[in-house]
Design a protein around this motif. Structure first.
Motif, PDB file in Angstrom:
ATOM      1  N   ILE A 103       0.850  -1.196   0.000  1.00  0.00           N
ATOM      2  CA  ILE A 103       0.000   0.000   0.000  1.00  0.00           C
ATOM      3  C   ILE A 103       0.889   1.251   0.000  1.00  0.00           C
ATOM      4  CG2 ILE A 103      -1.913  -1.162   1.164  1.00  0.00           C
ATOM      5  CD1 ILE A 103      -1.213   0.583   3.641  1.00  0.00           C
ATOM      6  N   GLY A 104       0.360   2.340  -0.522  1.00  0.00           N
ATOM      7  CA  GLY A 104       1.142   3.559  -0.667  1.00  0.00           C
ATOM      8  C   GLY A 104       0.996   4.539   0.486  1.00  0.00           C
ATOM      9  N   GLU A 105       1.684   5.664   0.319  1.00  0.00           N
ATOM     10  CA  GLU A 105       1.697   6.728   1.332  1.00  0.00           C
ATOM     11  C   GLU A 105       0.290   7.202   1.689  1.00  0.00           C
ATOM     12  OE1 GLU A 105       4.318   8.478   2.976  1.00  0.00           O
ATOM     13  OE2 GLU A 105       5.359   6.675   2.328  1.00  0.00           O
ATOM     14  N   GLU A 106      -0.529   7.340   0.680  1.00  0.00           N
ATOM     15  CA  GLU A 106      -1.875   7.868   0.905  1.00  0.00           C
ATOM     16  C   GLU A 106      -2.673   6.946   1.833  1.00  0.00           C
ATOM     17  OE1 GLU A 106      -5.560   8.835  -1.971  1.00  0.00           O
ATOM     18  OE2 GLU A 106      -3.638   9.699  -2.620  1.00  0.00           O
ATOM     19  N   SER A 107      -2.556   5.643   1.610  1.00  0.00           N
ATOM     20  CA  SER A 107      -3.279   4.673   2.443  1.00  0.00           C
ATOM     21  C   SER A 107      -2.743   4.654   3.865  1.00  0.00           C
ATOM     22  CB  SER A 107      -3.174   3.275   1.842  1.00  0.00           C
ATOM     23  OG  SER A 107      -3.770   3.245   0.572  1.00  0.00           O
ATOM     24  N   VAL A 108      -1.423   4.753   4.010  1.00  0.00           N
ATOM     25  CA  VAL A 108      -0.828   4.782   5.354  1.00  0.00           C
ATOM     26  C   VAL A 108      -1.284   6.046   6.086  1.00  0.00           C
ATOM     27  CG1 VAL A 108       1.324   4.875   6.680  1.00  0.00           C
ATOM     28  CG2 VAL A 108       1.168   3.389   4.682  1.00  0.00           C
ATOM     29  N   GLY A 109      -1.269   7.163   5.383  1.00  0.00           N
ATOM     30  CA  GLY A 109      -1.717   8.423   5.988  1.00  0.00           C
ATOM     31  C   GLY A 109      -3.174   8.374   6.397  1.00  0.00           C
ATOM     32  N   ALA A 110      -4.010   7.794   5.529  1.00  0.00           N
ATOM     33  CA  ALA A 110      -5.439   7.677   5.844  1.00  0.00           C
ATOM     34  C   ALA A 110      -5.652   6.768   7.049  1.00  0.00           C
ATOM     35  CB  ALA A 110      -6.199   7.129   4.631  1.00  0.00           C
ATOM     36  N   ALA A 111      -4.909   5.658   7.107  1.00  0.00           N
ATOM     37  CA  ALA A 111      -5.030   4.733   8.237  1.00  0.00           C
ATOM     38  C   ALA A 111      -4.619   5.415   9.536  1.00  0.00           C
ATOM     39  CB  ALA A 111      -4.172   3.501   7.991  1.00  0.00           C
ATOM     40  N   ALA A 112      -3.554   6.216   9.475  1.00  0.00           N
ATOM     41  CA  ALA A 112      -3.092   6.938  10.672  1.00  0.00           C
ATOM     42  C   ALA A 112      -4.159   7.917  11.144  1.00  0.00           C
ATOM     43  CB  ALA A 112      -1.788   7.671  10.363  1.00  0.00           C
ATOM     44  N   PHE A 113      -4.777   8.614  10.213  1.00  0.00           N
ATOM     45  CA  PHE A 113      -5.834   9.561  10.573  1.00  0.00           C
ATOM     46  C   PHE A 113      -7.025   8.830  11.182  1.00  0.00           C
ATOM     47  CE2 PHE A 113      -9.804  11.754   9.572  1.00  0.00           C
ATOM     48  CZ  PHE A 113      -9.597  12.920  10.295  1.00  0.00           C
ATOM     49  N   ILE A 114      -7.421   7.727  10.544  1.00  0.00           N
ATOM     50  CA  ILE A 114      -8.562   6.955  11.044  1.00  0.00           C
ATOM     51  C   ILE A 114      -8.308   6.490  12.475  1.00  0.00           C
ATOM     52  CG2 ILE A 114      -9.808   4.744  10.787  1.00  0.00           C
ATOM     53  CD1 ILE A 114      -9.469   5.207   7.693  1.00  0.00           C
ATOM     54  N   TRP A 115      -7.101   5.926  12.718  1.00  0.00           N
ATOM     55  CA  TRP A 115      -6.810   5.438  14.063  1.00  0.00           C
ATOM     56  C   TRP A 115      -6.826   6.576  15.072  1.00  0.00           C
ATOM     57  CZ3 TRP A 115      -7.050   1.353  16.941  1.00  0.00           C
ATOM     58  CH2 TRP A 115      -6.469   1.401  18.206  1.00  0.00           C
ATOM     59  N   SER A 116      -6.340   7.749  14.663  1.00  0.00           N
ATOM     60  CA  SER A 116      -6.283   8.875  15.607  1.00  0.00           C
ATOM     61  C   SER A 116      -7.672   9.363  15.997  1.00  0.00           C
ATOM     62  CB  SER A 116      -5.452  10.027  15.021  1.00  0.00           C
ATOM     63  OG  SER A 116      -6.140  10.661  13.962  1.00  0.00           O
ATOM     64  N   THR A 117      -8.703   8.939  15.255  1.00  0.00           N
ATOM     65  CA  THR A 117     -10.073   9.349  15.580  1.00  0.00           C
ATOM     66  C   THR A 117     -10.890   8.238  16.242  1.00  0.00           C
ATOM     67  OG1 THR A 117     -10.954   8.677  13.421  1.00  0.00           O
ATOM     68  CG2 THR A 117     -10.081  10.923  13.591  1.00  0.00           C
ATOM     69  N   VAL A 118     -10.302   7.036  16.385  1.00  0.00           N
ATOM     70  CA  VAL A 118     -11.037   5.915  16.995  1.00  0.00           C
ATOM     71  C   VAL A 118     -11.215   6.173  18.496  1.00  0.00           C
ATOM     72  CG1 VAL A 118     -10.952   3.450  17.572  1.00  0.00           C
ATOM     73  CG2 VAL A 118     -10.254   4.217  15.307  1.00  0.00           C
ATOM     74  N   PRO A 119     -12.456   6.164  18.996  1.00  0.00           N
ATOM     75  CA  PRO A 119     -12.656   6.394  20.434  1.00  0.00           C
ATOM     76  C   PRO A 119     -12.248   5.174  21.262  1.00  0.00           C
ATOM     77  CG  PRO A 119     -14.745   5.891  19.384  1.00  0.00           C
ATOM     78  CD  PRO A 119     -13.712   5.937  18.284  1.00  0.00           C
ATOM     79  N   ASP A 120     -11.982   5.409  22.536  1.00  0.00           N
ATOM     80  CA  ASP A 120     -11.698   4.337  23.500  1.00  0.00           C
ATOM     81  C   ASP A 120     -10.542   3.446  23.074  1.00  0.00           C
ATOM     82  OD1 ASP A 120     -13.893   5.193  25.014  1.00  0.00           O
ATOM     83  OD2 ASP A 120     -15.253   3.963  23.816  1.00  0.00           O
ATOM     84  N   ARG A 121      -9.475   4.048  22.610  1.00  0.00           N
ATOM     85  CA  ARG A 121      -8.314   3.275  22.192  1.00  0.00           C
ATOM     86  C   ARG A 121      -7.154   3.547  23.137  1.00  0.00           C
ATOM     87  NH1 ARG A 121      -8.613   7.914  20.424  1.00  0.00           N
ATOM     88  NH2 ARG A 121      -6.947   9.194  19.617  1.00  0.00           N
ATOM     89  N   SER A 122      -6.153   2.687  23.069  1.00  0.00           N
ATOM     90  CA  SER A 122      -4.920   2.967  23.800  1.00  0.00           C
ATOM     91  C   SER A 122      -3.832   3.128  22.758  1.00  0.00           C
ATOM     92  CB  SER A 122      -4.601   1.815  24.746  1.00  0.00           C
ATOM     93  OG  SER A 122      -4.473   0.618  24.025  1.00  0.00           O
ATOM     94  N   GLY A 123      -2.674   3.597  23.175  1.00  0.00           N
ATOM     95  CA  GLY A 123      -1.589   3.786  22.233  1.00  0.00           C
ATOM     96  C   GLY A 123      -1.520   5.225  21.754  1.00  0.00           C
ATOM     97  N   PRO A 124      -0.663   5.494  20.774  1.00  0.00           N
ATOM     98  CA  PRO A 124      -0.477   6.873  20.312  1.00  0.00           C
ATOM     99  C   PRO A 124      -1.758   7.435  19.710  1.00  0.00           C
ATOM    100  CG  PRO A 124       0.610   5.321  18.825  1.00  0.00           C
ATOM    101  CD  PRO A 124       0.140   4.536  20.006  1.00  0.00           C
ATOM    102  N   GLN A 125      -2.020   8.699  19.991  1.00  0.00           N
ATOM    103  CA  GLN A 125      -3.239   9.332  19.502  1.00  0.00           C
ATOM    104  C   GLN A 125      -2.954  10.374  18.434  1.00  0.00           C
ATOM    105  OE1 GLN A 125      -5.411  10.705  22.923  1.00  0.00           O
ATOM    106  NE2 GLN A 125      -5.315   8.713  23.910  1.00  0.00           N
ATOM    107  N   ASP A 126      -1.705  10.852  18.364  1.00  0.00           N
ATOM    108  CA  ASP A 126      -1.330  11.832  17.363  1.00  0.00           C
ATOM    109  C   ASP A 126      -1.191  11.139  16.008  1.00  0.00           C
ATOM    110  OD1 ASP A 126      -0.132  14.567  16.637  1.00  0.00           O
ATOM    111  OD2 ASP A 126       1.422  13.152  15.988  1.00  0.00           O
ATOM    112  N   ALA A 127      -1.845  11.669  14.980  1.00  0.00           N
ATOM    113  CA  ALA A 127      -1.858  11.024  13.665  1.00  0.00           C
ATOM    114  C   ALA A 127      -0.454  10.853  13.090  1.00  0.00           C
ATOM    115  CB  ALA A 127      -2.739  11.820  12.699  1.00  0.00           C
ATOM    116  N   TYR A 128       0.432  11.839  13.326  1.00  0.00           N
ATOM    117  CA  TYR A 128       1.778  11.719  12.767  1.00  0.00           C
ATOM    118  C   TYR A 128       2.555  10.586  13.436  1.00  0.00           C
ATOM    119  CZ  TYR A 128       6.429  12.762  11.066  1.00  0.00           C
ATOM    120  OH  TYR A 128       7.660  12.655  10.487  1.00  0.00           O
ATOM    121  N   ASN A 129       2.397  10.438  14.757  1.00  0.00           N
ATOM    122  CA  ASN A 129       3.070   9.333  15.465  1.00  0.00           C
ATOM    123  C   ASN A 129       2.559   7.979  14.974  1.00  0.00           C
ATOM    124  OD1 ASN A 129       4.572  11.100  16.985  1.00  0.00           O
ATOM    125  ND2 ASN A 129       3.200  11.040  18.750  1.00  0.00           N
ATOM    126  N   VAL A 130       1.254   7.905  14.731  1.00  0.00           N
ATOM    127  CA  VAL A 130       0.669   6.666  14.205  1.00  0.00           C
ATOM    128  C   VAL A 130       1.209   6.399  12.806  1.00  0.00           C
ATOM    129  CG1 VAL A 130      -1.465   5.461  13.574  1.00  0.00           C
ATOM    130  CG2 VAL A 130      -1.432   6.947  15.592  1.00  0.00           C
TER     131      VAL A 130
END
Length: 157
Positions: A103-130
């Protein structure tokens, strides 16, 4: 790297270290933790694993929710390979490494953004760190694939 998990041992906080590595099977993976000191742990079947403070459950959820679109409550459980008083070895499902190959940069970036918006999660919350973490995981998944290995994680305090 260690992460405080809130439990106490002798009045202090206990840190947990995670090392992701690859092995062809569970029996080989079970032999990896010959020493629990990171500086002595040396190689694994891939020759260079990944030390991190990110729990394997979180890593699995990051990939599966962000890239595969699987709801957080549907992320499969990890398989315990070894449970020892001093450490544990767990096997991650291949679905946690396969989606990142190719998968390319765009998909990785989108996945990072999606994870940063998932409620009730643990782990990094900043999209860039993800995003950075997913890139490391992408490299790791490529190395696993090239070696024909499964993903495992060694956990110890």
């Amino acid at each position: 790297m260690a992460k405080d998990i809130g439990s106490s041992k002798g009045g202090g906080r206990v840190g947990v270290t995670y090392k992701y590595f690859g092995a062809p099977d569970g029996a080989t993976a079970a032999r990896v933790p010959v020493s629990m000191r990171p500086e002595e742990l040396g190689g694994d079947e891939l020759g260079h694993g990944m030390f991190t403070k990110i729990k394997p459950e979180t890593m699995a959820a990051m990939v599966l929710t962000g890239i595969e679109g699987i709801p957080l409550h549907r992320v499969p459980p990890l398989e315990l390979v070894v449970l020892h008083p001093d450490y544990a070895v767990v096997k991650l499902p291949m679905t946690v490494v396969d989606p990142l190959r190719g998968i390319g940069e765009e998909s990785v970036g989108a996945a990072a953004f999606i994870w940063s918006t998932v409620p009730d999660r643990s782990g990094p919350q900043d999209a860039y760190n993800v995003y950075q973490l997913l890139h490391e995981w992408q490299d790791f998944s490529d190395r696993l694939h090239m070696a024909g290995h499964q993903p495992y994680c060694l956990v110890w305090p």
